[in-house]
Design an enzyme around this catalytic site. Structure first.
Site, PDB file in Angstrom:
ATOM      1  N   SER A  79      -9.901   3.922   3.293  1.00  0.00           N
ATOM      2  CA  SER A  79      -8.836   3.634   4.245  1.00  0.00           C
ATOM      3  C   SER A  79      -7.935   4.860   4.366  1.00  0.00           C
ATOM      4  CB  SER A  79      -8.038   2.420   3.746  1.00  0.00           C
ATOM      5  OG  SER A  79      -6.938   2.173   4.577  1.00  0.00           O
ATOM      6  N   LYS A  98     -11.906   3.821   7.620  1.00  0.00           N
ATOM      7  CA  LYS A  98     -10.951   2.890   8.236  1.00  0.00           C
ATOM      8  C   LYS A  98      -9.711   3.704   8.583  1.00  0.00           C
ATOM      9  CE  LYS A  98      -7.976  -0.606   6.233  1.00  0.00           C
ATOM     10  NZ  LYS A  98      -7.965  -1.822   5.417  1.00  0.00           N
ATOM     11  N   LYS A 144      -5.916   3.842  10.021  1.00  0.00           N
ATOM     12  CA  LYS A 144      -4.723   3.047  10.313  1.00  0.00           C
ATOM     13  C   LYS A 144      -4.207   3.422  11.694  1.00  0.00           C
ATOM     14  CE  LYS A 144      -4.017   0.863   6.339  1.00  0.00           C
ATOM     15  NZ  LYS A 144      -3.931  -0.609   6.242  1.00  0.00           N
ATOM     16  N   ASP A 182      -7.278  -0.318  11.533  1.00  0.00           N
ATOM     17  CA  ASP A 182      -6.422  -1.362  10.940  1.00  0.00           C
ATOM     18  C   ASP A 182      -5.005  -1.194  11.465  1.00  0.00           C
ATOM     19  OD1 ASP A 182      -5.146  -3.274   9.429  1.00  0.00           O
ATOM     20  OD2 ASP A 182      -5.618  -2.400   7.469  1.00  0.00           O
ATOM     21  N   GLU A 217      -8.884  -4.492  12.497  1.00  0.00           N
ATOM     22  CA  GLU A 217      -8.289  -5.369  11.496  1.00  0.00           C
ATOM     23  C   GLU A 217      -6.850  -5.710  11.878  1.00  0.00           C
ATOM     24  OE1 GLU A 217      -8.735  -3.550   7.644  1.00  0.00           O
ATOM     25  OE2 GLU A 217      -7.489  -5.037   6.641  1.00  0.00           O
ATOM     26  N   ASP A 277      -6.822  -9.910   7.986  1.00  0.00           N
ATOM     27  CA  ASP A 277      -6.385  -9.545   6.637  1.00  0.00           C
ATOM     28  C   ASP A 277      -5.147 -10.402   6.335  1.00  0.00           C
ATOM     29  OD1 ASP A 277      -5.136  -8.331   4.449  1.00  0.00           O
ATOM     30  OD2 ASP A 277      -5.209  -6.290   5.208  1.00  0.00           O
ATOM     31  N   LYS A 294      -8.878 -10.176   0.066  1.00  0.00           N
ATOM     32  CA  LYS A 294      -8.125  -9.491  -0.992  1.00  0.00           C
ATOM     33  C   LYS A 294      -7.809 -10.555  -2.035  1.00  0.00           C
ATOM     34  CE  LYS A 294      -5.979  -5.886   1.820  1.00  0.00           C
ATOM     35  NZ  LYS A 294      -4.745  -5.447   2.514  1.00  0.00           N
ATOM     36  N   GLY A 298      -8.286  -3.547  -0.065  1.00  0.00           N
ATOM     37  CA  GLY A 298      -7.622  -2.886  -1.192  1.00  0.00           C
ATOM     38  C   GLY A 298      -6.121  -2.911  -1.016  1.00  0.00           C
TER      39      GLY A 298
HETATM   40  O1  OSB Z   1      -3.952  -3.442   5.262  1.00  0.00           O
HETATM   41  O2  OSB Z   1      -5.607  -3.092   3.993  1.00  0.00           O
HETATM   42  C1  OSB Z   1      -4.409  -2.944   4.242  1.00  0.00           C
HETATM   43  C2  OSB Z   1      -2.838  -0.555   1.726  1.00  0.00           C
HETATM   44  C3  OSB Z   1      -1.634  -1.191   1.504  1.00  0.00           C
HETATM   45  C4  OSB Z   1      -1.344  -2.343   2.177  1.00  0.00           C
HETATM   46  C5  OSB Z   1      -2.252  -2.884   3.080  1.00  0.00           C
HETATM   47  C6  OSB Z   1      -3.465  -2.261   3.305  1.00  0.00           C
HETATM   48  C7  OSB Z   1      -3.744  -1.050   2.633  1.00  0.00           C
HETATM   49  C8  OSB Z   1      -4.950  -0.276   2.844  1.00  0.00           C
HETATM   50  C9  OSB Z   1      -5.415   0.630   1.723  1.00  0.00           C
HETATM   51  O3  OSB Z   1      -5.574  -0.265   3.885  1.00  0.00           O
HETATM   52  C10 OSB Z   1      -6.529   0.053   0.948  1.00  0.00           C
HETATM   53  C11 OSB Z   1      -6.766   0.831  -0.326  1.00  0.00           C
HETATM   54  O4  OSB Z   1      -7.199   1.978  -0.241  1.00  0.00           O
HETATM   55  O5  OSB Z   1      -6.512   0.280  -1.407  1.00  0.00           O
HETATM   56 MG    MG Z   2      -5.439  -4.418   6.338  1.00  0.00          MG
END
Ligand code: OSB
Ligand code: MG
Length: 369
Positions: free
Chosen positions: A136, A162, A164, A189, A214, A239, A263, A291
């Site tokens: 991510s 992924k 953001k 995401d 996402e 999510d 999660k 994650g």
């Molecule tokens: O939306 O998946 C998410 C990190 C913090 C809060 C929300 C998210 C995330 C990530 C990182 O996308 C996932 C990771 O590398 O642990």
């Molecule tokens: Mg997410």
């Protein structure tokens, strides 16, 4: 299962690099590591994924302590537990606070597996020996920075990127990435950054062959997502909106998503995560493991869960070194060509690095049973 003691350690760790999402930037992490001790030489470990601020969900590090010490640990003290699957039911009278519940349940799952002398993956019914992982990537200062970052992770072999997104950092950015990587599995995401007013804008993503988008809409929504999915070709993955098997059933029934990000912390623990996995398998919905920028204990739990067979898509469980100068487990989680080899030692399969744990612990509370 005898539980003689629960330890709550509050840790402070600093991410190597700040991580930016549509809701903000994180670098300093504070979180709880839980330990369940049986008095026979076994210790199980869990990790809370709640952050300092309630940006991703309503829970925080402080609410975790309140709920664990004032409610959940009391419930554990008052009840005999023969299998960790019983815990989510015992915690049922406490509304919400899934990350606090999961942190304690996780330690007991690890303890259970160690006492049985089996891996946590085996205890959950997982059979994969290797898991595929993606990575991510937070919002970057510029497209050049993003392309540079992607290049490095592609070279490391991560199975999908992924990216953001947020308003102002979305369609054009992803178009540029796609132009540079015509065949790379890419997803986006949004962490709830859009509303139904953005439908036409979001539909532009349909040309980019994304694996999924996402959580584009409200953190607590499943109705508007169904409206959006009906007019978008790109699969929607939920999510933030999914906290339980019940949420999963409703979202699938409404057509709010085609994929679910599981999660463990968000859904209240491994038992509920497994139920969601099984339901999605029965309904032909692909799942993957999300994650929360975890340290090694949480990472190990994610790896164990991902060994279940409906985890078809690569998860966000990147290697320890992506996040930390030094992790709290030995060995650290290593990703080789986008693959993690599932550890074969009992429980979470990694040892706690006691000196690292000591170094990052800023507070400790012990509860004797
Ligand atoms: O939306 O998946 C998410 C990190 C913090 C809060 C929300 C998210 C995330 C990530 C990182 O996308 C996932 C990771 O590398 O642990
Ligand atoms: Mg997410």
């Amino acid at each position: 299962m005898p539980i003689k003691q629960i330890k709550l350690r509050k840790l402070q760790m600093r991410l190597k690099d700040p991580f930016t999402t549509s809701f903000g930037t994180m670098q300093d992490k504070e979180f709880y590591i839980t330990e369940a001790i049986d008095g026979e030489g076994n210790s199980g470990f869990g990790e809370s994924v709640a952050f300092i601020s309630p940006w991703y969900s309503e829970e925080t590090v402080k609410t975790n302590l309140h709920i664990m010490e004032d409610f959940l640990i009391k419930i554990l003290k008052e009840n005999e537990i023969s299998h960790p699957d019983q815990i989510s039911e015992l915690f049922q009278p406490i509304k919400g606070h899934n990350m606090a519940k999961s942190a304690l349940e996780g330690a007991i799952w690890d303890l259970y597996a160690k006492r049985q002398n089996i891996t946590l993956a085996e205890a959950l019914g997982g059979e994969k020996k290797e898991i595929d992982v993606g990575i991510s990537i937070g919002i970057q200062p510029s497209i050049e920075d993003l392309l540079q970052t992607i290049k490095g992770f592609v070279q490391e072999g991560y199975k999908r990127m992924k990216i953001k997104i947020k308003p102002g950092w979305d369609v054009d950015v992803l178009r540029e990435v796609r132009a540079n990587y015509p065949d790379l599995p890419i997803m986006a995401d949004a962490n709830s950054a859009y509303t139904l007013d953005d439908i036409e804008h979001l539909q532009k993503l349909d040309d980019l062959n994304l694996t999924m988008i996402e959580q584009p809409l409200g953190h607590d929504d499943i109705v508007d997502h169904a409206k959006l999915q009906a007019v978008m070709k790109t699969p929607i993955c939920l999510d933030e909106s999914i906290h339980s098997l019940e949420d999963t059933r409703k979202a699938i029934q409404l057509g709010s998503c085609k994929i679910i990000n599981i999660k463990i912390g968000r859904v209240g623990g491994l038992t509920e995560a497994k139920k969601i996995h099984d339901y999605c398998k029965d309904h032909d919905i692909a799942v993957w493991c999300g994650g929360m920028l975890e340290a090694g204990v949480g990472r190990a739990h994610n790896i164990a869960l991902t060994t279940l067979d409906q985890f078809i898509l690569p998860g966000d469980t990147a290697g320890s070194s992506r996040y930390w100068v030094k992790d709290i487990i030995k060995p650290e989680v290593v990703v080789h060509k986008g693959v993690i080899t599932v550890p074969d030692k009992p429980g979470i399969g990694y040892d706690i690095d006691e000196s690292a744990l000591e170094e990052f612990t800023v507070d400790e509370k012990v509860f004797n049973f």
